[in-house]
Design a protein around this motif. Sequence first.
Motif, PDB file in Angstrom:
ATOM      1  N   MET A 156      53.474 131.458  84.033  1.00 17.57           N
ATOM      2  CA  MET A 156      54.477 132.406  84.502  1.00 17.57           C
ATOM      3  C   MET A 156      55.445 131.749  85.473  1.00 17.57           C
ATOM      4  O   MET A 156      56.629 132.011  85.449  1.00 17.57           O
ATOM      5  CB  MET A 156      53.755 133.574  85.179  1.00 17.57           C
ATOM      6  N   SER A 157      54.945 130.868  86.334  1.00 16.58           N
ATOM      7  CA  SER A 157      55.855 130.285  87.312  1.00 16.58           C
ATOM      8  C   SER A 157      56.765 129.262  86.639  1.00 16.58           C
ATOM      9  O   SER A 157      57.907 129.083  87.049  1.00 16.58           O
ATOM     10  CB  SER A 157      55.093 129.670  88.484  1.00 16.58           C
ATOM     11  N   SER A 158      56.281 128.632  85.578  1.00 17.35           N
ATOM     12  CA  SER A 158      57.187 127.703  84.908  1.00 17.35           C
ATOM     13  C   SER A 158      58.247 128.500  84.146  1.00 17.35           C
ATOM     14  O   SER A 158      59.389 128.065  84.004  1.00 17.35           O
ATOM     15  CB  SER A 158      56.422 126.751  83.989  1.00 17.35           C
ATOM     16  N   ARG A 159      57.888 129.697  83.697  1.00 15.36           N
ATOM     17  CA  ARG A 159      58.910 130.533  83.056  1.00 15.36           C
ATOM     18  C   ARG A 159      59.978 130.948  84.062  1.00 15.36           C
ATOM     19  O   ARG A 159      61.169 130.932  83.762  1.00 15.36           O
ATOM     20  CB  ARG A 159      58.269 131.782  82.442  1.00 15.36           C
ATOM     21  N   SER A 160      59.542 131.298  85.283  1.00 15.39           N
ATOM     22  CA  SER A 160      60.541 131.645  86.303  1.00 15.39           C
ATOM     23  C   SER A 160      61.396 130.436  86.609  1.00 15.39           C
ATOM     24  O   SER A 160      62.602 130.562  86.815  1.00 15.39           O
ATOM     25  CB  SER A 160      59.896 132.094  87.611  1.00 15.39           C
ATOM     26  N   GLY A 161      60.761 129.267  86.642  1.00 17.39           N
ATOM     27  CA  GLY A 161      61.504 128.046  86.943  1.00 17.39           C
ATOM     28  C   GLY A 161      62.596 127.807  85.923  1.00 17.39           C
ATOM     29  O   GLY A 161      63.750 127.553  86.276  1.00 17.39           O
ATOM     30  N   LYS A 162      62.215 127.938  84.653  1.00 13.84           N
ATOM     31  CA  LYS A 162      63.207 127.721  83.600  1.00 13.84           C
ATOM     32  C   LYS A 162      64.314 128.769  83.680  1.00 13.84           C
ATOM     33  O   LYS A 162      65.490 128.466  83.503  1.00 13.84           O
ATOM     34  CB  LYS A 162      62.521 127.775  82.236  1.00 13.84           C
ATOM     35  N   GLY A 163      63.909 130.008  83.963  1.00 12.60           N
ATOM     36  CA  GLY A 163      64.894 131.086  84.106  1.00 12.60           C
ATOM     37  C   GLY A 163      65.877 130.767  85.218  1.00 12.60           C
ATOM     38  O   GLY A 163      67.092 130.893  85.062  1.00 12.60           O
ATOM     39  N   THR A 164      65.337 130.299  86.351  1.00  9.88           N
ATOM     40  CA  THR A 164      66.204 129.937  87.469  1.00  9.88           C
ATOM     41  C   THR A 164      67.177 128.848  87.045  1.00  9.88           C
ATOM     42  O   THR A 164      68.360 128.895  87.382  1.00  9.88           O
ATOM     43  CB  THR A 164      65.349 129.430  88.655  1.00  9.88           C
ATOM     44  N   GLY A 165      66.684 127.887  86.275  1.00  9.01           N
ATOM     45  CA  GLY A 165      67.544 126.812  85.787  1.00  9.01           C
ATOM     46  C   GLY A 165      68.706 127.360  84.977  1.00  9.01           C
ATOM     47  O   GLY A 165      69.861 126.982  85.201  1.00  9.01           O
ATOM     48  N   VAL A 166      68.397 128.269  84.077  1.00 10.37           N
ATOM     49  CA  VAL A 166      69.450 128.847  83.235  1.00 10.37           C
ATOM     50  C   VAL A 166      70.482 129.560  84.093  1.00 10.37           C
ATOM     51  O   VAL A 166      71.691 129.391  83.919  1.00 10.37           O
ATOM     52  CB  VAL A 166      68.836 129.839  82.212  1.00 10.37           C
ATOM     53  N   ILE A 167      69.990 130.329  85.067  1.00 10.66           N
ATOM     54  CA  ILE A 167      70.916 131.084  85.908  1.00 10.66           C
ATOM     55  C   ILE A 167      71.793 130.135  86.719  1.00 10.66           C
ATOM     56  O   ILE A 167      73.010 130.305  86.809  1.00 10.66           O
ATOM     57  CB  ILE A 167      70.150 132.030  86.846  1.00 10.66           C
ATOM     58  N   MET A 168      71.156 129.101  87.299  1.00  8.74           N
ATOM     59  CA  MET A 168      71.935 128.166  88.101  1.00  8.74           C
ATOM     60  C   MET A 168      73.011 127.487  87.251  1.00  8.74           C
ATOM     61  O   MET A 168      74.148 127.332  87.691  1.00  8.74           O
ATOM     62  CB  MET A 168      71.023 127.091  88.724  1.00  8.74           C
ATOM     63  N   ALA A 169      72.640 127.103  86.028  1.00 11.24           N
ATOM     64  CA  ALA A 169      73.614 126.462  85.151  1.00 11.24           C
ATOM     65  C   ALA A 169      74.765 127.415  84.867  1.00 11.24           C
ATOM     66  O   ALA A 169      75.942 127.052  84.968  1.00 11.24           O
ATOM     67  CB  ALA A 169      72.939 126.039  83.843  1.00 11.24           C
ATOM     68  N   SER A 170      74.403 128.650  84.556  1.00 10.16           N
ATOM     69  CA  SER A 170      75.423 129.643  84.241  1.00 10.16           C
ATOM     70  C   SER A 170      76.366 129.841  85.424  1.00 10.16           C
ATOM     71  O   SER A 170      77.584 129.862  85.285  1.00 10.16           O
ATOM     72  CB  SER A 170      74.729 130.958  83.867  1.00 10.16           C
ATOM     73  N   VAL A 171      75.756 129.953  86.613  1.00  3.15           N
ATOM     74  CA  VAL A 171      76.558 130.188  87.812  1.00  3.15           C
ATOM     75  C   VAL A 171      77.432 128.973  88.119  1.00  3.15           C
ATOM     76  O   VAL A 171      78.609 129.093  88.453  1.00  3.15           O
ATOM     77  CB  VAL A 171      75.630 130.521  89.002  1.00  3.15           C
ATOM     78  N   PHE A 172      76.877 127.792  87.947  1.00  6.64           N
ATOM     79  CA  PHE A 172      77.651 126.578  88.204  1.00  6.64           C
ATOM     80  C   PHE A 172      78.845 126.500  87.262  1.00  6.64           C
ATOM     81  O   PHE A 172      79.973 126.258  87.677  1.00  6.64           O
ATOM     82  CB  PHE A 172      76.760 125.343  88.028  1.00  6.64           C
ATOM     83  N   LEU A 173      78.596 126.744  85.987  1.00  9.03           N
ATOM     84  CA  LEU A 173      79.673 126.654  85.003  1.00  9.03           C
ATOM     85  C   LEU A 173      80.735 127.736  85.221  1.00  9.03           C
ATOM     86  O   LEU A 173      81.851 127.616  84.754  1.00  9.03           O
ATOM     87  CB  LEU A 173      79.109 126.769  83.579  1.00  9.03           C
ATOM     88  N   SER A 174      80.353 128.785  85.935  1.00  7.74           N
ATOM     89  CA  SER A 174      81.345 129.826  86.194  1.00  7.74           C
ATOM     90  C   SER A 174      82.203 129.477  87.400  1.00  7.74           C
ATOM     91  O   SER A 174      83.075 130.230  87.790  1.00  7.74           O
ATOM     92  CB  SER A 174      80.653 131.168  86.431  1.00  7.74           C
ATOM     93  N   GLY A 175      81.930 128.316  88.015  1.00  4.68           N
ATOM     94  CA  GLY A 175      82.804 127.864  89.082  1.00  4.68           C
ATOM     95  C   GLY A 175      82.332 128.209  90.474  1.00  4.68           C
ATOM     96  O   GLY A 175      83.111 128.264  91.415  1.00  4.68           O
TER      97      GLY A 175
END
Lengths: 314, 383
Positions: free
Chosen positions: B292-311
């Motif tokens: 479960m914690s690795s799933r949260s980790g991956k989720g956080t990664g996706v969100i951070m990438a999305s947020v970064f790409l949004s500027g």
Amino acid sequence: MSKQVIKVDNLVKRYKELIALDHFSMEVNEGEVLGLLGPNGSGKSTTINCILSLLEFDGGDIEVFGKEMTPKSYDLKRLIGVVPQEVAVYDEFTVYENVDFFCGLYVKNKDERKKLVKEAIEFVALQDFVKFRPKKLSGGLLRRLNIACGIAHKPKLIFFDEPTVAVDPQSRNNILEGILKLRDGGATIVYTSHYMEEIEQICDRVIIMDKGQAIASGTVDELKGMIKKSELIRIEVHGVDEQTLNKINEFKNIYTVNYEDDVLKVEAGSGKHNVIDIINILQENGFKLRKIFSEQPTLNDVFLELTGKELRDD
Amino acid sequence: MFKYDLKKTLSEKVFIFWSMIFPLALMSCFYWAFGGIYDIENSIDTRSVGVIYESDNEFATYFGDVLEQIASEEDAILSVSEVTDKAELYGLLEQSKIDGVYLVKEDSIEVLMNPKYSATDSMILKAFGNFYVREYDMIEDAVTSGNIGAVATILDGMNEDADYMSKEEGIFAQAPNPYLWYFYSTLVMGILFQAMSGIYIVEQLQADLGVRKVAMRTSVSPVPKSRLIVSVYLSRLLVALGISAVTIILMNRLFKVPVGNRLPQLILLVVAANMFAISMGEMFGLFFKGSMSSRSGKGTGVIMASVFLSGEMIATLPGVFERYAPIVNDINPATVLNFALYRLVYYEDLTTFYIEIAKIVLVTVVFLVIATMKLRRQKYASL
Ligand SMILES: Nc1ncnc2c1ncn2[C@@H]1O[C@H](COP(=O)(O)OP(=O)(O)OP(=O)(O)O)[C@@H](O)[C@H]1O
Ligand SMILES: [Mg+2]
């Protein structure tokens, strides 16, 4: 014959290659405490989870209260209570809230629920801890909370999956007595354990499991009657001679005689007069007896006899 | 039951604390770093432009007049280069000595930018060009009546009301202030992190994940799974909305970041965004592998990438994507949400805002259907 509450027929369950249940069948009658006795990994929890329709299984039929059990059998689920092997409570809630929450899944009426929750908490004697969170409870108290959460809604059929692991003897006895009280209140109970003492103490009927199969079933006495050896007699006595030993061995009920370091060990088949007969012979020959022990066979002996291994490794 | 779900959610003080504090802390950083938004808005650099006339009709000559008028104002946003020679201007443009060149034609104006142009530069130059074309009639009146000052008044609203700008020019070209973009993307980031709630829902209800043994208890109870799902989802959503409300109010009061005055639409956006985030989290919880914690980790990664790409860190990124790979902006939830918020605050016309919202709602519905189907499964291969 009383009504059947559970009927499991030729249940097969595989985890990948491992066969956890191998054509396992069992029946539970209304109002009895049925014990599932088996060593770790024998398939006790798997059986329960299949009956509860939590696990998919690969073959066999399961009926509860005469109906097929499916995940959507809400009318059946309403009648069932479960005390899972591992403590399953919310850390965020207090003792009271936990019991209330799980009871609330079954009982909507608030006043009724309040009464039931109070009774359940008293049942496991957690009155002094209602405001505690699970993190603050000791292992034994936590187990008791686990039980309260499973029985508060007054189920007609209750599964106890090793509820006494890590519980001190005092609380363990309380729990066992409580289970008998539930039975006397009309509930049917399935109780799993690998402690034969517990099973002997409370179960009306026992199914001995090993490697996913039922290897024997019956009342405790019936099971004990199944094995040759039924009584072990130990007598501390000095200087018994070969002749006397042979005489003892000649009784038809006696299987083995063993004399070492002033201790006479005799294995005897079932029968009332074993000890008396032996004592008589020894006294006739003028030996002075110091101590006499007679050990009844345990379910462990039954298990040993049937499988060739000990029930418990510990 | 809902009462208890809500209680459970509220008892996660650490989660609530961080989802509120983290975005606000980041916003404070921006605020202190840029010394307050209004100062920045007022000190927008002057852009230097050249003009090449390819026509000498009134449309063209008035353009020159209006441009001069603007350039002569104090704090002018544009200054006009002395150079008028076409080749020479192109040379200056190539070397980035000037920001842009207006090509004035019969009835249209083209804007050429220097190779180093920023999204804001382009936005300002294009805004003026478009503005002139659209308002030509009005400007013509003002100029012929000799009241050239009126033009300035007309121009005043330009910075704030970006609706004058054409909608086809890309997301960032229309953003009036990149600093606001930072704040909005921080807010959006906070909302997207509600995906953690979605992961929590999965862990709460999937008995075979084994993190929360209680899932087994609820599974054997007579309460249909669908009711359990709805109850826990709503409780998480309610708390998420509370967090968003606090963040928005503080962002508005503390950092003076405008949020527009269209409350119903703002609520719509915030509700849609939070629902999207939670259901996205359910997808993370259901489809990522591992603990479960690795799933949260991956989720956080996706969100951070999305947020970064949004500027979030580099405000010009969406502009770059707009030029080379617009699809990135179209499918990046952070950009879509950011942009929706931007339109809501700065645009008169809300058509595109509603289109963005519809996009978000659609994806959310798809996620929810998938999640409900997967979560409703009540039998497991192993526990
Ligand atoms: N999720 C699983 N995946 C693979 N194998 C499993 C899984 N759960 C149980 N098993 C295996 O199935 C067999 C039966 O397990 P089960 O938990 O039913 O035993 P048990 O009698 O309850 O034992 P215990 O006294 O330790 O609780 C064991 O060999 C166990 O290793
Ligand atoms: Mg077990």
